[in-house]
Scaffold this motif. Sequence first.
Motif, short mmCIF file in Angstrom:
data_model
loop_
_atom_site.label_atom_id
_atom_site.label_comp_id
_atom_site.label_asym_id
_atom_site.label_seq_id
_atom_site.Cartn_x
_atom_site.Cartn_y
_atom_site.Cartn_z
N ILE A 205 1.12 -0.95 0.15
CA ILE A 205 0.12 0.37 -0.11
C ILE A 205 0.92 0.60 -0.16
O ILE A 205 1.93 1.01 0.55
CB ILE A 205 -1.17 -0.15 1.53
N GLY A 206 0.35 2.43 -0.66
CA GLY A 206 0.87 3.71 -0.19
C GLY A 206 2.11 3.85 -1.30
O GLY A 206 2.12 3.26 -2.20
N LYS B 299 -2.89 8.16 3.00
CA LYS B 299 -3.45 7.54 3.70
C LYS B 299 -5.00 7.03 3.09
O LYS B 299 -5.17 5.77 2.72
CB LYS B 299 -4.82 9.06 4.02
N LEU B 300 -5.50 7.46 1.75
CA LEU B 300 -6.82 6.50 1.39
C LEU B 300 -6.21 5.49 0.29
O LEU B 300 -7.15 4.70 0.25
CB LEU B 300 -7.25 7.91 -0.70
N ASP B 301 -4.86 5.42 0.23
CA ASP B 301 -4.73 4.59 -0.70
C ASP B 301 -4.40 3.22 0.65
O ASP B 301 -4.51 2.17 0.30
CB ASP B 301 -2.92 4.60 -1.34
N GLY B 302 -4.02 3.64 1.71
CA GLY B 302 -3.92 2.76 2.91
C GLY B 302 -5.05 1.64 3.16
O GLY B 302 -4.95 1.44 3.34
N GLU B 303 -5.81 3.43 3.14
CA GLU B 303 -7.35 2.54 3.68
C GLU B 303 -8.34 1.78 2.43
O GLU B 303 -8.46 0.41 2.69
CB GLU B 303 -8.10 4.02 4.14
N ARG B 304 -7.77 1.89 1.38
CA ARG B 304 -8.44 1.19 0.48
C ARG B 304 -7.80 -0.29 0.57
O ARG B 304 -8.41 -1.15 -0.45
CB ARG B 304 -7.89 1.84 -0.87
N GLY B 305 -6.40 -0.17 0.06
CA GLY B 305 -4.95 -1.45 0.45
C GLY B 305 -5.75 -2.46 2.05
O GLY B 305 -6.15 -3.45 1.79
N MET B 306 -5.89 -1.80 2.96
CA MET B 306 -6.23 -2.52 3.47
C MET B 306 -7.54 -3.41 4.22
O MET B 306 -8.47 -4.05 4.31
CB MET B 306 -6.12 -1.69 4.41
#
Length: 454
Positions: A356-357, A371-378
């Motif tokens: 992610i990120g 942040k968005l990428d981390g949340e989408r990935g998780m």
Amino acid sequence: MTEELKRSGHLVVTIGAGPAGIYGVRKLAEAGHEVIVLNRDIKPGGLVEYGIYFNKHKLKEGVRKQFRQILVDPRIHYHGHVQIGEEADLTLGEIGELLAPSAIVVAAGAQGTKALGIPGDHAEGVYHAKDLVYHYNGLPQFSQRDFRIGQRVAIIGVGNVMVDLAHWLVHEKKIGEVIAVARRGPSQRAYTDVEIQAVAANLDQDDLRAELERVRPALEAVGEDLSKTTAELTRHCGLKSKEGESPTRLRFRFLSSPTEVVLNSAGQVEALRVEQTILVERGTSLAARGTGTFVDIPCDTVIFAIGDRVDEKLGLPCTGTEYVRNPHPDPLHPGDEAYQVYDPASGTVQEGLFVIGWSRSASDGVVGKAKLDGERGMAAVNRYLERVVPGTSDPAERLARFRSLLESRGVRAVTYPEVQQLEAHERQVAAEKGIEAFKYATNEEMLTAIGASA
Ligand SMILES: Cc1cc2nc3c(=O)[nH]c(=O)nc-3n(C[C@H](O)[C@H](O)[C@H](O)COP(=O)(O)OP(=O)(O)OC[C@H]3O[C@@H](n4cnc5c(N)ncnc54)[C@H](O)[C@@H]3O)c2cc1C
């Protein structure tokens, strides 16, 4: 009455505690998973701590506040000062064997450097932007390194990182001249209007006008309106800097593609050789094409600010500047493949391994995007965990075993309560000194401060 915390029985290891990792692990904890966070730096925050320009106190502190709220979750087990990789404290394979996590998520940012591979680029006085950014932001290892900065610094690249470096050179080093070198034209610049204001007062406007005249034919050939461009580039020049006056002249060299760092007989940098370019249409954008004419830009220091690449020694398959991700749409949740690590040798998805990120997309955007990428990935990780059975042994037991292994290897992992002690200690020093922020720039000082306040 306190509400019972949701627990799924899954254990997930996240490597890296920058914005992608921290905002991301909140999603895992909310889903009831136990999360072990392993972070190279003692402090969490990644580039928020060690990348964003050091005088942006309000921005940094605003994001830190959110991180603090996340990292106190009892399902999140932070371990700072633990580096993962082939020549580090632990390998990815050891984490898999020792902790048997249901998933491993790599959120380690983009720690490798990108170079152009031109002659002379390994000389003394040639640096990568990230190393200097880490240096002036006080990241241990880089904070103590002696970077030799001369009086005429050529920065290759025209994005916000170039502006941050120029900011440091103008207001802290107060050198003679900063020359930003771009392969393409002024309209292809990547820095933002907000960021350039920090150095706009130092822009040499006469030099800029002369430079725009030099490249006028090439720009007009692709329909550029030079008067509009000039107005845009000089928009903030009347602004007085809040950081006071500095003698540094900021200059631009457009349509100039670096081909060599020219060294003198003593091996010192004396110029950046560039090939002049013109702009040609490539698809929907404009690309630079060399004209065969070479000129030397006199300088004594060269900085590459052309983006970063992922760390090839972390243990994941790499291609170009990034880790290899699943090229095939996920059959159950199309889009989730973007976060899945793929092994090109076997042609299979690496089960339970995610990125992610900036580890997924190097040097891509600001904190909000990470942040968005981390949340989408998780969210993709959570969907994956719904399909797999949690390990049979208790996550708490595995965590205890893991901590004793770290200890047996002499790795001094720093817990989140210890980070809180360190931050409290630094706040106290800042108050005593009457300054906005204070931070220790070596691991030894940070560990001593933790010991002192324990
Ligand atoms: C010079 C610069 C200035 C910037 N300025 C701004 C700005 O003003 N505003 C803004 O919004 N954005 C800014 N950004 C962008 C922002 O910092 C990034 O979008 C964001 O930090 C990326 O988040 P990340 O979590 O993917 O990676 P990172 O922030 O890089 O975090 C990676 C984390 O992984 C850890 N790690 C790395 N390798 C390992 C390993 N092998 N083992 C264990 N842990 C590891 C590191 O310790 C770090 O904590 C800036 C970026 C740079 C480079």
